[in-house]
Scaffold this active site. Structure first.
Site, PDB file in Angstrom:
ATOM      1  N   CYS A 136       0.822  -1.202   0.000  1.00  0.00           N
ATOM      2  CA  CYS A 136       0.000   0.000   0.000  1.00  0.00           C
ATOM      3  C   CYS A 136       0.865   1.265   0.000  1.00  0.00           C
ATOM      4  O   CYS A 136       1.321   1.712   1.063  1.00  0.00           O
ATOM      5  CB  CYS A 136      -0.949  -0.006   1.198  1.00  0.00           C
ATOM      6  SG  CYS A 136      -1.992   1.453   1.241  1.00  0.00           S
ATOM      7  N   CYS A 139      -0.600   4.161   2.029  1.00  0.00           N
ATOM      8  CA  CYS A 139      -0.432   4.064   3.492  1.00  0.00           C
ATOM      9  C   CYS A 139       1.011   4.345   3.890  1.00  0.00           C
ATOM     10  O   CYS A 139       1.271   5.046   4.862  1.00  0.00           O
ATOM     11  CB  CYS A 139      -0.775   2.658   3.998  1.00  0.00           C
ATOM     12  SG  CYS A 139      -2.184   1.899   3.231  1.00  0.00           S
ATOM     13  N   ASP A 140       1.958   3.767   3.163  1.00  0.00           N
ATOM     14  CA  ASP A 140       3.348   3.757   3.630  1.00  0.00           C
ATOM     15  C   ASP A 140       4.291   4.683   2.854  1.00  0.00           C
ATOM     16  O   ASP A 140       5.433   4.875   3.272  1.00  0.00           O
ATOM     17  CB  ASP A 140       3.899   2.318   3.559  1.00  0.00           C
ATOM     18  CG  ASP A 140       3.096   1.381   4.450  1.00  0.00           C
ATOM     19  OD1 ASP A 140       2.532   1.870   5.442  1.00  0.00           O
ATOM     20  OD2 ASP A 140       3.015   0.182   4.151  1.00  0.00           O
TER      21      ASP A 140
END
Ligand code: NDP
Length: 311
Positions: A136, A139-140
């Site tokens: 992701c 997200c990261d």
């Protein structure tokens, strides 16, 4: 079974398909109960800006879009239950769901559990999960400001992830096993134009490399001449497709070879009358928010007609 443990329509899954099914069921006075699971909003909450959902002409963050879907379904009377369905029994009617140890019965069930990111299956990949290995970018990605990262895959997701990562990282290398991408020409063009993104075609990943600090690189092997090479990176992002979330339905309902739920053509009906499926859990091909929402609508209408016919 007491009345309070019985629902007319149970919807499992809280993504575009589940919320749309809930909206339609609620407006049809079917008093739907939606079990949201661990990850309300589904995959779209991990998307950055969604630019291809009709009506959102300026684009919208996936998280915000899902919140709007949820509020719209609630406005017409959907009951949201923040719980996971652990098991189902479709062998009897009403159908039985086990929700955190408690039995709930339902006249009709709409499955909208979506799909989850696929991994290569390397031991080293598992060893560095959450220590540099991710599926992701949204997200990261911010963790990789000024760093080097790789993205594995050749579809639209790989292009999308690479572009997201290029906002933060100094260099993004897309590694793909074949000599051509399957991503749309538009997405390919966008990545090609980005000076931070480079591509390595016809390479398979042999191993994720690292130390106690996390990922430090990966070793790739040419599919053409077998030569190997090490690519330095601290982020290793997978974008190689998805597996449907159908674990609890195995043995209960017909699945295809890849474990996607089989629905009848031009319908959301499964092989069990009264059980319907919508969204990515039954769609290995399109997997778009808008197609998921469309099939969510189909499932609600099919459930409504089925319940009417039963009465
Ligand atoms: P895809 O199935 O389209 O692509 C998966 C990619 O991963 C392929 O290139 C495939 O290689 C590769 N792959 C699969 N398994 C392995 C493996 N074991 N090892 C190495 N590589 C592997 O999935 P996506 O997630 O990219 O897209 C799914 C759907 O969502 C598509 O319909 C896509 O168009 C859509 N989408 C649209 C977006 C947008 O329009 N903004 C953004 C993201 C997704 P190979 O090509 O060799 O099979």
């Amino acid at each position: 079974m007491s009345k309070e443990n019985h629902v007319k329509v149970a919807i499992i899954g809280a993504g575009p398909a589940g919320y749309t099914a809930a909206l339609y069921c609620a407006r049809a006075d079917l008093e739907p109960v939606l079990f949201e699971g661990m990850d309300p909003g589904g995959q779209l909450t991990k998307a950055g800006v969604v630019e291809n959902y009709p009506g959102f002409y300026k684009g919208a963050p996936g998280m915000k879009m899902m919140d709007i879907f949820k509020k719209q379904a609630e406005r017409f009377g959907t009951t949201m239950v923040p719980a996971v369905v652990d098991a189902v029994d479709f062998s009897k009617t009403p159908f039985e769901l086990t929700v955190m140890g408690k039995a709930i019965t339902a006249d009709a069930v709409i499955i909208a559990t979506g799909a989850s990111a696929r991994y290569l299956g390397l031991d080293s990949e598992e060893a560095y999960c959450y220590r540099g290995v991710s599926a992701c970018a949204t997200c990261d990605g911010p963790l990789y400001r000024g760093k080097k990262v790789v993205v594995i895959g050749g579809g639209d997701s790989a292009m999308d992830e690479a572009m997201t990562l290029a906002k933060f990282a100094d260099k993004v290398t897309i590694i793909h096993r074949r000599d051509e991408f399957r991503a749309s020409k538009f997405m390919q063009k966008k990545t090609k134009e980005n000076p931070k993104i480079e591509t390595r075609l016809s390479y398979n990943v042999e191993e994720v490399l690292g130390d106690e600090m996390g990922v430090s690189g990966c070793r790739i092997k040419s599919a053409k001449d077998g030569s190997t090479e090490e690519i330095p990176c601290t982020g290793f992002f997978l974008a190689i497709g998805h597996n449907p979330n159908t674990g609890i339905f195995k043995g209960q309902i017909d699945l295809d070879d890849e474990s996607f739920i089989i629905t009848k053509p031009k319908s959301s009906e499964t092989n069990i009358p009264g059980v319907f499926a919508a969204g990515d859990v039954q769609d290995p091909k399109y997997m778009q928010a808008v197609t998921s929402a469309g099939t969510g609508c189909m499932a609600a209408l099919d459930a409504e007609h089925w319940l009417l016919a039963k009465e």
